[in-house]
Design an enzyme around this catalytic site. Structure first.
Site, PDB file in Angstrom:
ATOM      1  N   ALA A 112      -3.321   3.584  -5.196  1.00 26.00           N
ATOM      2  CA  ALA A 112      -1.866   3.553  -5.347  1.00 26.00           C
ATOM      3  C   ALA A 112      -1.220   4.071  -4.073  1.00 26.00           C
ATOM      4  O   ALA A 112      -1.893   4.654  -3.215  1.00 26.00           O
ATOM      5  CB  ALA A 112      -1.430   4.424  -6.519  1.00 26.00           C
ATOM      6  N   LYS A 113       0.055   3.862  -3.931  1.00 25.09           N
ATOM      7  CA  LYS A 113       0.814   4.479  -2.849  1.00 25.09           C
ATOM      8  C   LYS A 113       2.270   4.473  -3.248  1.00 25.09           C
ATOM      9  O   LYS A 113       2.701   3.642  -4.049  1.00 25.09           O
ATOM     10  CB  LYS A 113       0.635   3.685  -1.557  1.00 25.09           C
ATOM     11  CG  LYS A 113       0.863   4.516  -0.308  1.00 25.09           C
ATOM     12  CD  LYS A 113      -0.352   5.363   0.012  1.00 25.09           C
ATOM     13  CE  LYS A 113      -0.161   6.141   1.284  1.00 25.09           C
ATOM     14  NZ  LYS A 113      -1.453   6.711   1.734  1.00 25.09           N
TER      15      LYS A 113
END
Ligand code: NAD
Length: 423
Positions: A112-113
């Site tokens: 994720a980011k």
């Protein structure tokens, strides 16, 4: 008849690179179009647009994102970036890289980011806190210990993580320490997190030295970047007996063929003085540092430092990538051709996410480890990952970078196949 969906071509450079790396690994793994498309496409993307009260009484709207790339191997994990150039496509690329980074070191996480379009230097501390708490609230519908665990990245730090943890805890009515990592130790952070990335670089370098029969004692090392990653790596390597002959920061570097005294430079740097005026060496430029005749070169500053322009002049035998993306694809091909061994970023700088994983495990158990235990487990995880990647490289006759991708993508594909496509 199967109708293929048209693909929207990305404009962001990072996303183009991420997709071409994925395609290369997918080709080697002979993935069919369906699986390939699944891996090219983020599972979930949240865009948020939210107001923040500024100190002067005005209201400003900020724009932020949180992207989950792939969750086949576990909850999403990835940093949160505050930067004026953040874009949805960039966040997509960074989320995808997190999937591979977690998979290559075999952590039970997806990638994720997140990001907010803001220069944190433009905000007061109170504004930064209000922005963080509101952004945390906006993305609270997709983060959590079992869903997605953010961590610091460019422009965010342990204080920002503490505010996010506190915000989610206030919503829930109890302390939720495991919702983010990279927190201060006093609120559920782990010992050893600050040094983790540099320490991981030490362990990877030791492993490379062992594999290629280089004595680390007396081996020469040049380190670009003297921040969290570079300074810790330089310090630990010199303690391990290596001769750190050059270090640098944004102002340039210092060089001493007999070895620099890193501890002296660390205390000199405490008041943020430029390295070039530091003791014990002669001034060199960053470009000169990158082409020094050394055993190990550790780029630990920025992306795109080793390019087609300087790669032909690189004389180091081994490059351990501390920074994310320090070598361009063109430079990578030249280094390969010249027999330079490059340990890729997703493996070499994974110490940070590995110890973040340990922080999450400790938070979930409410049981905290001694620093020695953290370091010992980091050693075990990153050394095993290096050996897995080296074995994959040997098996396929490919570079460590290609092997890291093949291994990582292969693990995600295996998890996807075993879980099956719902429903
Ligand atoms: P930092 O800000 O602490 O240090 C960066 C260093 O690079 C500073 O010494 C700075 O002066 C130097 N620098 C900046 N511009 C430069 C230039 N043009 N030439 C030479 N040196 C320059 O950052 P950090 O946390 O050490 O991160 C460094 C790199 O490592 C980044 O690419 C980051 O994404 C990556 N990384 C960091 C971590 C972590 O845990 N901190 C984990 C994985 C990857």
């Amino acid at each position: 008849m199967v109708v293929k969906q048209p693909r929207a071509e990305p404009t962001d450079e990072a996303l183009k690179t991420a997709l071409s790396q994925l395609d290369a690994a997918a080709d080697r793994l002979h993935l069919d179009d369906g699986l390939r498309d699944m891996l090219r496409t983020p599972k979930r993307e949240l865009s948020v647009h939210f107001p923040v009260h500024m100190d002067d009484g005005t209201i400003r709207i900020f724009h932020g994102y949180r992207v989950h790339h792939n969750l086949a191997r576990g909850p999403a994990k990835g940093g949160l970036r505050y930067h004026p150039q953040v874009s949805l496509e960039e966040v997509r690329a960074l989320a995808m890289w997190m999937t591979w980074k977690c998979a290559v070191v075999n952590l039970p996480y997806g990638g994720a980011k997140g990001g907010v379009v803001v220069d944190p230097k433009d905000l007061s501390l109170r504004e930064l806190e209000r922005l963080t708490r509101r952004y945390a609230t906006e993305i609270s519908i997709i983060i959590g210990e079992n869903e997605d665990v953010p961590a610091p990245d460019l422009g965010t730090d342990p204080q920002v993580m503490a505010w996010i943890m506190d915000t989610i805890s206030m919503h829930r009515g109890h302390t939720a320490a495991g919702v983010v990592t990279g927190k201060p130790v006093s609120v559920g952070g782990t010992l050893g997190r600050l040094e983790a990335t540099g320490r991981g670089i030490l362990y990877v370098t030791q492993e490379v030295a062992r594999r290629y029969g280089v004595a680390l004692e007396g081996a020469t090392v040049a380190v670009q970047g003297f921040g969290n990653v570079g300074a810790v790596a330089a310090h630990l390597l010199s303690q391990a007996g290596a001769r750190v002959v050059a270090v640098s920061d944004r102002t340039g570097g210092l060089y001493n063929p007999n070895g620099l005294r890193i501890e002296q430079l660390l205390s000199y740097r405490k008041d943020r003085a430029p390295l070039t005026t530091g003791p014990g060496g002669d001034r060199i430029t960053n470009d000169e540092l990158l082409t020094l005749d050394v055993d190990f070169l550790i780029p630990a500053a920025l992306e795109n430092q080793i390019t087609a322009r300087n790669a032909p002049r690189v004389r180091a035998r081994y490059i351990i990538e501390g920074a994310n993306g320090p070598t361009t694809p063109e430079a990578d091909a030249i280094l390969n051709e010249n027999g330079v061994v490059v340990v890729p970023d997703i493996l070499a700088n994974a110490g940070g996410v590995i110890v973040s994983y340990f922080e999450w495990v400790q938070d979930l158990q409410f049981y905290f480890w001694e620093e020695a235990e953290v370091n010992e487990r980091l050693h075990k995880v990153i050394t095993r990952a290096y050996r897995d990647v080296a074995a994959t490289a040997e098996e396929h006759g490919i570079s460590l970078r290609e092997a890291a991708m093949v291994l990582a993508v292969g693990r995600v594909v295996e998890a996807t196949r075993i879980r099956g496509i719902y429903p």
